[in-house]
Design a protein around this motif. Structure first.
Motif, PDB file in Angstrom:
ATOM      1  N   GLN A 168       0.813  -1.197   0.000  1.00  0.00           N
ATOM      2  CA  GLN A 168       0.000   0.000   0.000  1.00  0.00           C
ATOM      3  C   GLN A 168       0.859   1.266   0.000  1.00  0.00           C
ATOM      4  O   GLN A 168       0.531   2.256  -0.662  1.00  0.00           O
ATOM      5  CB  GLN A 168      -0.925   0.003   1.235  1.00  0.00           C
ATOM      6  N   ALA A 169       1.984   1.233   0.719  1.00  0.00           N
ATOM      7  CA  ALA A 169       2.859   2.405   0.775  1.00  0.00           C
ATOM      8  C   ALA A 169       3.424   2.730  -0.598  1.00  0.00           C
ATOM      9  O   ALA A 169       3.569   3.906  -0.962  1.00  0.00           O
ATOM     10  CB  ALA A 169       3.992   2.169   1.774  1.00  0.00           C
ATOM     11  N   VAL A 170       3.749   1.703  -1.383  1.00  0.00           N
ATOM     12  CA  VAL A 170       4.267   1.921  -2.735  1.00  0.00           C
ATOM     13  C   VAL A 170       3.158   2.464  -3.633  1.00  0.00           C
ATOM     14  O   VAL A 170       3.380   3.388  -4.429  1.00  0.00           O
ATOM     15  CB  VAL A 170       4.844   0.616  -3.307  1.00  0.00           C
ATOM     16  N   LYS A 171       1.971   1.902  -3.508  1.00  0.00           N
ATOM     17  CA  LYS A 171       0.829   2.351  -4.316  1.00  0.00           C
ATOM     18  C   LYS A 171       0.528   3.826  -4.045  1.00  0.00           C
ATOM     19  O   LYS A 171       0.336   4.612  -4.971  1.00  0.00           O
ATOM     20  CB  LYS A 171      -0.391   1.491  -4.004  1.00  0.00           C
ATOM     21  N   GLU A 172       0.503   4.207  -2.776  1.00  0.00           N
ATOM     22  CA  GLU A 172       0.192   5.597  -2.423  1.00  0.00           C
ATOM     23  C   GLU A 172       1.281   6.545  -2.917  1.00  0.00           C
ATOM     24  O   GLU A 172       0.989   7.649  -3.395  1.00  0.00           O
ATOM     25  CB  GLU A 172       0.012   5.719  -0.914  1.00  0.00           C
ATOM     26  N   ALA A 173       2.541   6.113  -2.798  1.00  0.00           N
ATOM     27  CA  ALA A 173       3.641   6.964  -3.258  1.00  0.00           C
ATOM     28  C   ALA A 173       3.597   7.138  -4.774  1.00  0.00           C
ATOM     29  O   ALA A 173       3.837   8.235  -5.293  1.00  0.00           O
ATOM     30  CB  ALA A 173       4.976   6.363  -2.831  1.00  0.00           C
ATOM     31  N   PHE A 174       3.272   6.065  -5.480  1.00  0.00           N
ATOM     32  CA  PHE A 174       3.168   6.164  -6.935  1.00  0.00           C
ATOM     33  C   PHE A 174       2.043   7.104  -7.328  1.00  0.00           C
ATOM     34  O   PHE A 174       2.212   7.973  -8.202  1.00  0.00           O
ATOM     35  CB  PHE A 174       2.946   4.784  -7.545  1.00  0.00           C
ATOM     36  N   GLU A 175       0.886   6.968  -6.700  1.00  0.00           N
ATOM     37  CA  GLU A 175      -0.264   7.799  -7.042  1.00  0.00           C
ATOM     38  C   GLU A 175      -0.006   9.272  -6.724  1.00  0.00           C
ATOM     39  O   GLU A 175      -0.576  10.163  -7.358  1.00  0.00           O
ATOM     40  CB  GLU A 175      -1.504   7.298  -6.306  1.00  0.00           C
ATOM     41  N   ALA A 176       0.870   9.527  -5.741  1.00  0.00           N
ATOM     42  CA  ALA A 176       1.191  10.908  -5.374  1.00  0.00           C
ATOM     43  C   ALA A 176       2.268  11.508  -6.271  1.00  0.00           C
ATOM     44  O   ALA A 176       2.472  12.727  -6.266  1.00  0.00           O
ATOM     45  CB  ALA A 176       1.651  10.968  -3.915  1.00  0.00           C
ATOM     46  N   SER A 177       2.945  10.675  -7.048  1.00  0.00           N
ATOM     47  CA  SER A 177       4.019  11.158  -7.911  1.00  0.00           C
ATOM     48  C   SER A 177       3.451  11.785  -9.178  1.00  0.00           C
ATOM     49  O   SER A 177       2.256  11.656  -9.483  1.00  0.00           O
ATOM     50  CB  SER A 177       4.962  10.012  -8.286  1.00  0.00           C
ATOM     51  N   ASP A 178       4.311  12.463  -9.945  1.00  0.00           N
ATOM     52  CA  ASP A 178       3.883  13.058 -11.205  1.00  0.00           C
ATOM     53  C   ASP A 178       3.365  12.008 -12.176  1.00  0.00           C
ATOM     54  O   ASP A 178       2.539  12.304 -13.045  1.00  0.00           O
ATOM     55  CB  ASP A 178       5.043  13.820 -11.853  1.00  0.00           C
ATOM     56  N   TYR A 179       3.841  10.776 -12.043  1.00  0.00           N
ATOM     57  CA  TYR A 179       3.495   9.715 -12.990  1.00  0.00           C
ATOM     58  C   TYR A 179       2.148   9.060 -12.664  1.00  0.00           C
ATOM     59  O   TYR A 179       1.551   8.431 -13.533  1.00  0.00           O
ATOM     60  CB  TYR A 179       4.584   8.647 -12.995  1.00  0.00           C
ATOM     61  N   GLY A 180       1.689   9.194 -11.425  1.00  0.00           N
ATOM     62  CA  GLY A 180       0.456   8.529 -11.021  1.00  0.00           C
ATOM     63  C   GLY A 180      -0.741   9.444 -10.942  1.00  0.00           C
ATOM     64  O   GLY A 180      -1.835   9.001 -10.574  1.00  0.00           O
ATOM     65  N   GLN A 181      -0.545  10.711 -11.302  1.00  0.00           N
ATOM     66  CA  GLN A 181      -1.643  11.672 -11.220  1.00  0.00           C
ATOM     67  C   GLN A 181      -2.664  11.432 -12.330  1.00  0.00           C
ATOM     68  O   GLN A 181      -2.302  11.127 -13.465  1.00  0.00           O
ATOM     69  CB  GLN A 181      -1.100  13.100 -11.332  1.00  0.00           C
ATOM     70  N   SER A 182      -3.928  11.587 -12.000  1.00  0.00           N
ATOM     71  CA  SER A 182      -4.989  11.467 -13.000  1.00  0.00           C
ATOM     72  C   SER A 182      -4.804  12.529 -14.076  1.00  0.00           C
ATOM     73  O   SER A 182      -4.587  13.703 -13.774  1.00  0.00           O
ATOM     74  CB  SER A 182      -6.352  11.623 -12.333  1.00  0.00           C
ATOM     75  N   GLY A 183      -4.865  12.107 -15.329  1.00  0.00           N
ATOM     76  CA  GLY A 183      -4.710  13.040 -16.429  1.00  0.00           C
ATOM     77  C   GLY A 183      -3.272  13.326 -16.807  1.00  0.00           C
ATOM     78  O   GLY A 183      -3.020  14.164 -17.679  1.00  0.00           O
ATOM     79  N   SER A 184      -2.321  12.648 -16.180  1.00  0.00           N
ATOM     80  CA  SER A 184      -0.909  12.901 -16.484  1.00  0.00           C
ATOM     81  C   SER A 184      -0.493  12.354 -17.844  1.00  0.00           C
ATOM     82  O   SER A 184       0.514  12.771 -18.411  1.00  0.00           O
ATOM     83  CB  SER A 184      -0.025  12.269 -15.402  1.00  0.00           C
ATOM     84  N   GLY A 185      -1.257  11.385 -18.352  1.00  0.00           N
ATOM     85  CA  GLY A 185      -0.902  10.772 -19.626  1.00  0.00           C
ATOM     86  C   GLY A 185       0.011   9.572 -19.492  1.00  0.00           C
ATOM     87  O   GLY A 185       0.264   8.869 -20.475  1.00  0.00           O
TER      88      GLY A 185
END
Length: 444
Positions: free
Chosen positions: A102-119
């Protein structure tokens, strides 16, 4: 990273399988011919009692790898690495993205690469590297198609969700030999044992002619500690990402907002590095970005006083070279920028950025995940621009808005990037040394 096993030797070794077996009824069976040392086979059987379809390979530098499947992952390929002394060092395998911690998932989603609409699109499988005595790494691959080109970046997270590395275009296979666990030795080991970092998780230890760099995780932050060739402490760098700015003293954040760079539109805090040095005291390096993703670095002391230039941190070569980098990168820099001193390296936006001091200038040299050169850039004065460039600016109605431009060289060509005014508007002009304007962008 130090190449413990040269890649060419690894590929050669992988073409020479010692022995193999495929017997679902005998998990962990000893390979035919007995070419793998008994101590290694015993260690493997003890550690992986449910292994099936086991095959063995001999690697360079005395390593042996066992490839196998398990009931939990019958189609997958698990690879366990053992040293010639019979010690287990690492196991790498794939897991579904949905199974990451879960910690990896949350960190990824918070990164520039995991943001909604980032492409950016995430691969369904994540590579895991469990390492003896070092931090476990989760490698998430993301892809993005832009302007007809696809970019792939490998993101390396620790189990606690710390992003420690971003590598672009790393190829289809991770160079696992680069991630075999390492432990500090000699006086470096003693220094760490007697420091606050004695229980910190080690990510990497890099050793080259220039010295030794230890990368670890402490209190949720990535920390890099540089030791000289004679194993003397040079500096410690603690990285604070954008999400960690609440951990940075308020005086440093205020200094960033009061800087000229911030007033010029570099008003996005990308990250802050805190340096503790044996040579220049302690200071902060603050990286700012504008809305065009251009970046600039400014420096401040511990009290928030802005500094005119980057303090000298020393290096790992006892004053004779620079911090450790891989041999092919070092060779490239020595060939193309003779006499350069390597000041720092970092991973950003999928690139390895190496800062050097060459001919009295600080220059940034960028490489991808295969250590291929992507480009270099540095600041120049407007008065240093070729006459053809200055004439072209004047002929096209441009007036530089300050005394600096950026010179960029890439495998595809070279150009100057110049901030200028035209028709009461701000523009960024890209122009080659012959005075040919390559692009003009209005800064609206």
């Amino acid at each position: 990273m130090k190449k413990l096993l040269p890649l060419c030797a690894l590929l050669t070794g992988m073409c020479c399988t010692l022995a193999s077996c495929s017997n679902d009824d005998q998990p962990g069976i000893h390979p035919e011919g007995g070419n793998v040392p008994e101590t290694i086979v015993e260690q493997f059987n003890s550690q992986f009692p449910d292994a099936k379809n086991v095959t063995w390979e001999s690697q360079a530098d005395g390593y042996y790898t066992a490839h196998f499947t398990t009931d939990d992952n019958p189609q997958g390929d698990n690879t366990a690495w053992f040293s010639g002394y019979g010690h287990w060092d690492m196991t790498n395998y794939d897991i579904p993205f949905r199974a990451i911690p879960q910690a990896v998932k949350e960190a990824f989603e918070a990164s520039d690469y995991g943001q909604s609409g980032s492409g950016w699109h995430v691969d369904d499988e994540v590579e895991v590297m469990e390492r003896n005595g070092n931090e476990t790494l989760y490698v998430i691959e993301v892809q993005k198609r832009e302007n007809g080109r696809e970019t792939e970046i490998d993101l390396y997270f620790t189990a606690s969700g710390i992003l420690v590395k971003e590598l672009a275009d790393g190829g289809d296979h991770i160079r696992y030999e680069d991630y075999l666990p390492q432990q500090p030795a000699g006086s470096i080991s003693s220094w760490l044992e007697n420091s606050k970092y004695k229980d910190a998780g080690i990510v990497d230890i890099e050793q080259e002619d220039g010295g030794t760099e230890v990368e670890l995780i402490y209190n949720g932050q990535k920390v890099e500690i540089l030791f000289s060739r004679s194993q003397q402490w040079v500096y410690t760098k603690t990285e604070y990402k954008r999400r960690d700015q609440h951990l940075v003293p308020e005086a440093i954040l205020s200094a960033a907002q009061a800087s000229q760079a911030w007033q010029n539109g570099y008003d996005r805090l990308e990250g802050i590095d805190f340096y503790e040095t044996s040579q220049s005291g302690n200071f902060y390096c603050i990286e700012l970005e504008n809305r065009f993703d251009d970046d600039v670095k400014i420096y401040a002391d511990e009290n928030g006083n802005l500094l005119d230039q980057r303090p000298d941190t020393g290096n790992g070569n006892d004053g004779q070279g620079g911090i450790p980098v891989e041999d092919d990168i070092k060779t490239f820099i020595e060939t193309n920028y003779p006499g350069a001193v390597i000041l720092e390296k970092d991973y950003d936006h999928g690139m390895l950025e190496v800062e050097i001091r060459h001919e009295g200038r600080e220059k940034e040299v960028r490489f991808n995940g295969r250590n291929e050169w992507l480009g270099s850039e540095w600041d120049v004065r407007i008065g240093e621009l070729p006459e053809a460039v200055r004439q072209a600016l004047s002929d096209n109605g441009y007036r530089p808005d300050d005394d600096e431009a950026t010179y960029t060289e890439t495998p595809d060509g070279v150009w100057y990037e110049i901030e200028a005014y035209k028709d009461r508007r701000e523009w960024t002009v890209y122009i080659n040394p012959d005075g040919i304007i390559l692009d003009e962008r209005r800064d609206d």
